[in-house]
Design an enzyme around this catalytic site. Structure first.
Site, PDB file in Angstrom:
ATOM      1  N   GLN A 173     -12.109  29.409  64.103  1.00 25.97           N
ATOM      2  CA  GLN A 173     -11.628  28.288  63.308  1.00 25.97           C
ATOM      3  C   GLN A 173     -10.216  27.899  63.759  1.00 25.97           C
ATOM      4  O   GLN A 173      -9.721  26.842  63.383  1.00 25.97           O
ATOM      5  CB  GLN A 173     -11.580  28.668  61.821  1.00 25.97           C
ATOM      6  CG  GLN A 173     -12.932  28.836  61.169  1.00 25.97           C
ATOM      7  CD  GLN A 173     -12.824  29.360  59.742  1.00 25.97           C
ATOM      8  OE1 GLN A 173     -13.373  30.402  59.435  1.00 25.97           O
ATOM      9  NE2 GLN A 173     -12.137  28.660  58.854  1.00 25.97           N
ATOM     10  N   PHE A 232     -16.528  30.173  57.260  1.00 30.64           N
ATOM     11  CA  PHE A 232     -16.257  30.501  55.856  1.00 30.64           C
ATOM     12  C   PHE A 232     -14.929  31.212  55.665  1.00 30.64           C
ATOM     13  O   PHE A 232     -14.749  31.941  54.699  1.00 30.64           O
ATOM     14  CB  PHE A 232     -17.418  31.326  55.262  1.00 30.64           C
ATOM     15  CG  PHE A 232     -18.764  30.688  55.453  1.00 30.64           C
ATOM     16  CD1 PHE A 232     -19.074  29.500  54.806  1.00 30.64           C
ATOM     17  CD2 PHE A 232     -19.703  31.244  56.314  1.00 30.64           C
ATOM     18  CE1 PHE A 232     -20.304  28.887  54.998  1.00 30.64           C
ATOM     19  CE2 PHE A 232     -20.941  30.629  56.517  1.00 30.64           C
ATOM     20  CZ  PHE A 232     -21.241  29.455  55.861  1.00 30.64           C
ATOM     21  N   GLU A 281     -10.936  32.384  60.649  1.00 29.59           N
ATOM     22  CA  GLU A 281      -9.628  31.731  60.664  1.00 29.59           C
ATOM     23  C   GLU A 281      -8.660  32.575  61.490  1.00 29.59           C
ATOM     24  O   GLU A 281      -7.958  32.069  62.349  1.00 29.59           O
ATOM     25  CB  GLU A 281      -9.105  31.535  59.227  1.00 29.59           C
ATOM     26  CG  GLU A 281      -7.789  30.765  59.204  1.00 29.59           C
ATOM     27  CD  GLU A 281      -7.301  30.374  57.809  1.00 29.59           C
ATOM     28  OE1 GLU A 281      -8.130  30.211  56.899  1.00 29.59           O
ATOM     29  OE2 GLU A 281      -6.075  30.229  57.634  1.00 29.59           O
ATOM     30  N   ARG A 326      -2.145  31.896  47.001  1.00 31.04           N
ATOM     31  CA  ARG A 326      -3.087  30.956  46.393  1.00 31.04           C
ATOM     32  C   ARG A 326      -3.667  31.516  45.085  1.00 31.04           C
ATOM     33  O   ARG A 326      -4.023  30.770  44.188  1.00 31.04           O
ATOM     34  CB  ARG A 326      -4.195  30.538  47.377  1.00 31.04           C
ATOM     35  CG  ARG A 326      -4.900  29.256  46.948  1.00 31.04           C
ATOM     36  CD  ARG A 326      -5.938  28.780  47.956  1.00 31.04           C
ATOM     37  NE  ARG A 326      -5.439  27.821  48.918  1.00 31.04           N
ATOM     38  CZ  ARG A 326      -5.283  26.507  48.689  1.00 31.04           C
ATOM     39  NH1 ARG A 326      -5.614  25.995  47.518  1.00 31.04           N
ATOM     40  NH2 ARG A 326      -4.833  25.715  49.629  1.00 31.04           N
ATOM     41  N   ARG A 361     -13.677  31.368  51.840  1.00 30.28           N
ATOM     42  CA  ARG A 361     -13.858  30.179  51.002  1.00 30.28           C
ATOM     43  C   ARG A 361     -13.241  30.332  49.602  1.00 30.28           C
ATOM     44  O   ARG A 361     -13.755  31.112  48.790  1.00 30.28           O
ATOM     45  CB  ARG A 361     -15.353  29.898  50.887  1.00 30.28           C
ATOM     46  CG  ARG A 361     -15.710  28.431  50.749  1.00 30.28           C
ATOM     47  CD  ARG A 361     -17.196  28.271  50.911  1.00 30.28           C
ATOM     48  NE  ARG A 361     -17.577  26.868  51.042  1.00 30.28           N
ATOM     49  CZ  ARG A 361     -18.773  26.438  51.355  1.00 30.28           C
ATOM     50  NH1 ARG A 361     -19.744  27.293  51.576  1.00 30.28           N
ATOM     51  NH2 ARG A 361     -19.031  25.149  51.467  1.00 30.28           N
ATOM     52  N   PHE A 369     -10.038  31.304  49.235  1.00 33.85           N
ATOM     53  CA  PHE A 369      -8.758  31.832  49.719  1.00 33.85           C
ATOM     54  C   PHE A 369      -7.902  32.428  48.594  1.00 33.85           C
ATOM     55  O   PHE A 369      -6.743  32.073  48.425  1.00 33.85           O
ATOM     56  CB  PHE A 369      -8.028  30.680  50.425  1.00 33.85           C
ATOM     57  CG  PHE A 369      -7.047  31.096  51.492  1.00 33.85           C
ATOM     58  CD1 PHE A 369      -7.477  31.570  52.721  1.00 33.85           C
ATOM     59  CD2 PHE A 369      -5.678  30.984  51.283  1.00 33.85           C
ATOM     60  CE1 PHE A 369      -6.566  31.917  53.718  1.00 33.85           C
ATOM     61  CE2 PHE A 369      -4.756  31.336  52.266  1.00 33.85           C
ATOM     62  CZ  PHE A 369      -5.208  31.795  53.485  1.00 33.85           C
ATOM     63  N   THR A 406      -1.186  25.967  51.568  1.00 28.93           N
ATOM     64  CA  THR A 406      -0.067  26.255  50.672  1.00 28.93           C
ATOM     65  C   THR A 406       1.229  26.414  51.467  1.00 28.93           C
ATOM     66  O   THR A 406       2.308  26.221  50.933  1.00 28.93           O
ATOM     67  CB  THR A 406      -0.341  27.534  49.856  1.00 28.93           C
ATOM     68  OG1 THR A 406      -0.634  28.599  50.770  1.00 28.93           O
ATOM     69  CG2 THR A 406      -1.523  27.334  48.929  1.00 28.93           C
ATOM     70  N   ALA A 421      -8.612  25.592  54.563  1.00 31.14           N
ATOM     71  CA  ALA A 421      -7.971  25.027  53.369  1.00 31.14           C
ATOM     72  C   ALA A 421      -8.666  23.743  52.904  1.00 31.14           C
ATOM     73  O   ALA A 421      -8.051  22.924  52.214  1.00 31.14           O
ATOM     74  CB  ALA A 421      -6.479  24.801  53.618  1.00 31.14           C
ATOM     75  N   GLU A 437     -14.200  24.043  49.793  1.00 35.03           N
ATOM     76  CA  GLU A 437     -14.069  25.265  49.001  1.00 35.03           C
ATOM     77  C   GLU A 437     -14.255  25.095  47.491  1.00 35.03           C
ATOM     78  O   GLU A 437     -14.834  25.972  46.846  1.00 35.03           O
ATOM     79  CB  GLU A 437     -12.686  25.905  49.244  1.00 35.03           C
ATOM     80  CG  GLU A 437     -12.465  26.376  50.652  1.00 35.03           C
ATOM     81  CD  GLU A 437     -10.990  26.667  50.904  1.00 35.03           C
ATOM     82  OE1 GLU A 437     -10.199  25.713  51.049  1.00 35.03           O
ATOM     83  OE2 GLU A 437     -10.624  27.846  50.921  1.00 35.03           O
TER      84      GLU A 437
HETATM   85  N1  MTE Z   1     -19.621  24.902  55.354  1.00 36.01           N
HETATM   86  C1  MTE Z   1     -20.386  25.432  56.337  1.00 36.01           C
HETATM   87  N2  MTE Z   1     -21.625  24.972  56.507  1.00 36.01           N
HETATM   88  N3  MTE Z   1     -19.918  26.433  57.133  1.00 36.01           N
HETATM   89  C2  MTE Z   1     -18.651  26.954  56.963  1.00 36.01           C
HETATM   90  O1  MTE Z   1     -18.247  27.862  57.696  1.00 36.01           O
HETATM   91  N4  MTE Z   1     -16.552  26.882  55.665  1.00 36.01           N
HETATM   92  C3  MTE Z   1     -15.964  26.567  54.367  1.00 36.01           C
HETATM   93  C4  MTE Z   1     -16.239  25.098  54.018  1.00 36.01           C
HETATM   94  N5  MTE Z   1     -17.616  24.790  54.187  1.00 36.01           N
HETATM   95  C5  MTE Z   1     -17.831  26.412  55.919  1.00 36.01           C
HETATM   96  C6  MTE Z   1     -18.368  25.351  55.154  1.00 36.01           C
HETATM   97  C7  MTE Z   1     -14.532  26.796  54.316  1.00 36.01           C
HETATM   98  S1  MTE Z   1     -13.967  28.348  54.009  1.00 36.01           S
HETATM   99  C8  MTE Z   1     -13.637  25.780  54.480  1.00 36.01           C
HETATM  100  S2  MTE Z   1     -11.969  26.057  54.352  1.00 36.01           S
HETATM  101  C9  MTE Z   1     -14.064  24.415  54.782  1.00 36.01           C
HETATM  102  O2  MTE Z   1     -15.471  24.289  54.881  1.00 36.01           O
HETATM  103  C10 MTE Z   1     -13.433  23.996  56.108  1.00 36.01           C
HETATM  104  O3  MTE Z   1     -13.834  22.752  56.494  1.00 36.01           O
HETATM  105  P1  MTE Z   1     -13.183  21.405  55.899  1.00 36.01           P
HETATM  106  O4  MTE Z   1     -11.720  21.617  55.895  1.00 36.01           O
HETATM  107  O5  MTE Z   1     -13.642  20.398  56.854  1.00 36.01           O
HETATM  108  O6  MTE Z   1     -13.728  21.246  54.522  1.00 36.01           O
HETATM  109  N1  HPA Z   2      -5.815  27.915  52.735  1.00 43.94           N
HETATM  110  C1  HPA Z   2      -6.623  28.328  53.719  1.00 43.94           C
HETATM  111  N2  HPA Z   2      -6.210  28.861  54.823  1.00 43.94           N
HETATM  112  C2  HPA Z   2      -4.904  29.016  54.975  1.00 43.94           C
HETATM  113  C3  HPA Z   2      -3.996  28.605  53.993  1.00 43.94           C
HETATM  114  C4  HPA Z   2      -4.483  28.015  52.811  1.00 43.94           C
HETATM  115  O1  HPA Z   2      -3.750  27.617  51.890  1.00 43.94           O
HETATM  116  N3  HPA Z   2      -2.777  28.907  54.430  1.00 43.94           N
HETATM  117  C5  HPA Z   2      -2.952  29.490  55.628  1.00 43.94           C
HETATM  118  N4  HPA Z   2      -4.231  29.543  55.966  1.00 43.94           N
HETATM  119 MO1  MOS Z   3     -11.456  28.373  54.465  1.00 46.13          MO
HETATM  120  S1  MOS Z   3     -11.298  30.188  53.509  1.00 46.13           S
HETATM  121  O1  MOS Z   3      -9.791  27.952  54.179  1.00 46.13           O
HETATM  122  O2  MOS Z   3     -11.519  28.866  56.089  1.00 46.13           O
END
Ligand code: MTE
Ligand code: HPA
Ligand code: MOS
Length: 751
Positions: free
Chosen positions: A191, A222, A226, A304, A336, A338, A434, A503, A706
């Site tokens: 990620q 998920f 990261e 968080r 997800r 966090f 954050t 995030a 999330e």
């Molecule tokens: N959805 C799918 N299908 N696969 C993933 O790995 N990660 C989740 C969410 N939805 C995830 C997912 C998490 S932890 C985050 S932070 C967000 O997607 C990241 O993507 P976005 O910032 O585009 O929402």
């Molecule tokens: N959310 C998710 N991932 C992160 C953050 C947060 O606030 N800060 C650093 N990594």
């Molecule tokens: Mo999502 S836990 O911020 O990758």
């Protein structure tokens, strides 16, 4: 628009790290990891393993030419252990061989002698021993001490929520290829491409420009990729640096489950004070976060937890503290939500306890305390466009809560051995990293001379369909058909210094950058078109692959205009940088305006418990969710349902177990149960809340990745209500997951 990957996914044509065609001289890596959770390494004998035919080299910390350090926030994690090991599964060496099978055989031939040191597996033990990652953090508002004096009721208690395995379908992995002059290309399932690049450069002792990281897509992240995609990528990079041959390493499921960190287990203590009219006057909490053996992202996750400790309620007096406890588990990491879900579970538990003791319905306390416009959060931000109340009342009304409650009551009167429970779960989740400096992104867009377009951003596609959203943003501004647009892989040579895709902010941050780049390109193309038609630039617009003049379709096509611009030597590429405005946070005061906006919603959950067996079914989950103005309802509904299922799994079935020696017992899918089709809710109904959306959300379409996970918390309390309906002697416990075993014991305790 459908997810642009849907056809290739279904046909099995989408490319993941494991699908890459390897170079003819590629080698295969495999980690040798610690068989003890804590101890001094007395000796390791690699000689037998090294002698196996086909083993090329076994790497250890001694082969690191730069720094043997991969810590991000805190520099406390070696890539490979040196003289001590701190968790079961900690990497010690990296075997590189001609095949996976040879590497595996060699691994079984390494012998190691470790002198045991005391093992800490829980946050409570760590606190007793004073074992912490960093200094505690506290968020405070008002004066809780004085406020408790004025309360009619004060309750305190303890909660626990367990960890959670990410179980991304694609395990961690990387393919590293040497280029010329010591340059290395890493195709990683991460990620955070920049995090991989930066860490590889540091460990190899080379400048960042020597390392190129490319990400095609992830089979799920998920949060688990990261930070924790980094070590495997760096190991392959070290091997390439020494051997000058490609090296691939994909973890198998067992190794991945054993060696990687998970959602943080939390042990928490709360004290809640209410007045007779059910208002929460004061709330105190101490969160003990089980961080594992190194910091990883724990400090940010702890933060968080504090941000979300009062969920969607207004509490005038708050005092919350979080301690990141250092234990001998694999470093726990982003998952997800966090840290937000862990925080919210505590206040929801406190409310349940208060309701039980006061003899009122849990829902009435929740309802009496929902945030209103202009209420302050404990961290100083003032709630704007607060949808806590609107989503709550809209859920009650649209889903006819009273009818649902009456049905549950009748069911429970009629059935002796089956009981139902119902719970409401409001959510409020702040959108932005954050850590304010992380909220930025870039896009690089090329219009090729035939009119086709390539879009690069820092966004990583991991199934959340961010690429589809990026395409939609570009398409809407350029006014061209989707087949003229291509979303490129995420690559550090095209888009540098990226924040990880996390995030829930990826679409907002990168989408805004795409918007800026497209607008700049459209500006230049409008100049060319305006000259052509002898009109003002503002009279030009772009739709349907054609140039429009004063709203009317001209005969100039997009392709012809692009060619004209090319011949006039107009720049057809643009690089844009976006940084979220407004946000700020002062860590010395723990106050500020850290979030661009908040996402709200309310879920109603009903479960039926089988009171002979302790098993349960989730009958339905009905949700009113604040999407803003969703730019893609199909994708966003998918995110709500996926996140909900993950939240339900965390609260009900998924039980991580380590033994006292720190060995993971739930290390396979036979011992770690994730929700399947039978444990999913029988129906999920999601209604969008009608709102304006936020200007800081891409196209006013609010972040959705999330927040819906936390709807799953409602399941815990619905089950609890059903257990209570069967066994009035049951004493409320807040110990997630509420597995069928725990339900069964609850059903018969005290009788
Ligand atoms: N959805 C799918 N299908 N696969 C993933 O790995 N990660 C989740 C969410 N939805 C995830 C997912 C998490 S932890 C985050 S932070 C967000 O997607 C990241 O993507 P976005 O910032 O585009 O929402
Ligand atoms: N959310 C998710 N991932 C992160 C953050 C947060 O606030 N800060 C650093 N990594
Ligand atoms: Mo999502 S836990 O911020 O990758």
């Amino acid at each position: 628009m459908k997810n642009i990957d849907s056809f290739t996914h279904v046909r099995g044509e989408s490319l993941f790290v494991n699908d890459l065609i390897l170079r003819h001289d590629a080698l295969f890596g495999l980690c040798f990891d610690s068989p003890k959770a804590h101890g001094k390494i007395k000796s390791v004998d690699y000689s037998v393993a090294e002698a196996v035919e086909g083993v090329v080299k076994i790497f250890t910390y001694k082969d690191v030419l730069g720094e043997n350090q991969i810590g991000g926030i805190i520099q406390d994690e070696p890539l490979w252990a040196e003289d001590e090991v701190h968790f079961w599964g900690q990497p010690i060496a990296f075997i590189v061989a001609e095949s996976d099978a040879i590497a595996k055989k060699a691994r079984s031939l390494i012998s190691i002698e470790i002198e045991d040191l005391p093992v800490i597996t829980t946050a409570k033990q760590a606190k007793e021993k004073g074992s912490f990652i960093n200094a505690p953090r506290s968020f405070n508002l008002g004066d809780t001490k004085a406020a408790f004096e004025d309360c009619d009721y004060v309750f305190s208690g303890e909660t626990f929520s367990n960890g959670q395995e990410h179980l991304y379908l694609e395990t961690q992995g990387c393919y590293a290829v040497p280029l010329e002059n010591g340059n290395i290309k890493l195709t990683s399932s991460t990620q955070g491409p920049t995090q991989v690049q930066k860490t590889a450069a540091r460990v190899l002792g080379v400048p960042m420009h020597k390392i190129e990281v490319d990400v095609i897509r992830l089979g799920g992240g998920f949060g688990g990729k990261e930070d924790q995609a980094t070590p495997w990528a760096v190991m392959t990079a070290v091997a390439v640096q020494h051997l000058n041959r490609p090296v691939k390493y994909m973890l198998n499921r067992h190794d991945d489950m054993r060696m990687t960190g998970k959602r943080h287990p939390y042990s928490s203590f709360y004290k809640i004070g209410l007045t007779k009219d059910l208002k929460i006057k004061a709330f105190e909490a101490e969160f003990l976060q089980n961080a594992g053996a190194a910091a990883d992202l724990s400090p940010a996750i702890a933060e968080r937890t504090l941000f979300h400790a009062t969920n969607s309620y207004f509490v005038p007096n708050v005092s919350t503290t979080v301690l990141s406890c250092k234990t001998n588990l694999p470093p726990n990491t982003a998952f997800r939500g966090f840290g937000g879900p862990q925080g919210m579970f505590v206040i929801e538990s406190a409310i349940a306890e208060a309701a039980e003791k006061m003899g009122v319905n849990r829902r009435s306390i929740q309802e009496a305390n929902l945030l209103d416009e202009d209420d302050a959060f404990s961290y100083g931000q003032i709630a704007k466009q607060a949808e806590a109340r609107s989503s709550w009342f809209s859920a009650k009304e649209k889903f006819e809560l009273e009818t649902l409650e009456a049905a549950v009551k009748i069911f429970n009167e009629k059935n002796k051995w089956k009981k139902q429970g119902i719970a409401l779960m409001p959510i409020c989740f702040g959108i932005s990293f954050t850590n304010t400096p992380m909220n930025h992104a870039r896009a690089l867009i090329h219009i090729y001379q035939d009119g086709s377009v390539g879009v690069s951003t820092g966004a990583v596609e991991m199934g959340q369909s961010v690429n589809t959203k990026m395409l939609q943003v570009a398409q809407s501004i350029l006014g061209i058909s989707a087949d003229k647009l291509k979303i490129e892989t995420t690559n550090t040579t095209r888009v540098a210094n990226t924040s990880p895709s996390a995030a829930s902010s990826t679409a907002d941050l990168n989408g805004k950058a795409v918007e800026m780049a497209c607008n700049a390109l459209i500006g230049r193309l409008s100049t060319v078109a305006a000259k052509e038609f002898l009109v003002l630039e503002k009279e030009i617009s772009f739709q349907e692959d054609m140039v429009f003049v004063n709203g009317k379709k001209s005969d100039l096509t997009w392709e012809d205009l692009v060619m004209k611009a090319m011949l006039q030597r107009v720049a057809l590429s643009e690089n844009a940088h976006y940084a979220t405005p407004i946000i700020n946070f002062d860590k010395t005061k723990e106050k500020g305006h850290p979030f661009a906006y908040h996402v709200y919603g309310t879920a109603i959950t009903t479960v039926t418990v089988d009171c002979l067996r302790g098993i349960y079914e989730i009958d339905w989950v009905k949700i009113v969710h604040d999407f803003g103005k969703s730019m893609n309802m199909g994708i966003d509904l998918g995110q709500v349902e996926g996140a909900l299922a993950q939240g339900i799994g965390w609260m009900t079935l998924e039980e991580i177990a380590y033994n006292e020696e720190g060995r993971l017992l739930s290390n396979a899918l036979s011992t770690y149960k994730v929700p399947d089709i039978f444990s999913a809710p029988k129906t999920i109904e999601t209604i969008p809340l009608e709102t304006e959306g936020s200007e800081l959300a891409i196209k006013k379409s609010k972040a959705v990745g999330e927040p819906p996970l936390m709807y799953g918390i409602g399941t815990y309390f619905a089950i609890q209500e059903a257990v209570k309906a069967f066994n009035p002697n049951y004493e409320l416990k807040f110990h997630a997951p509420f597995t069928p075993e725990k339900v069964l014991m609850g059903l018969y305790e005290g009788s």
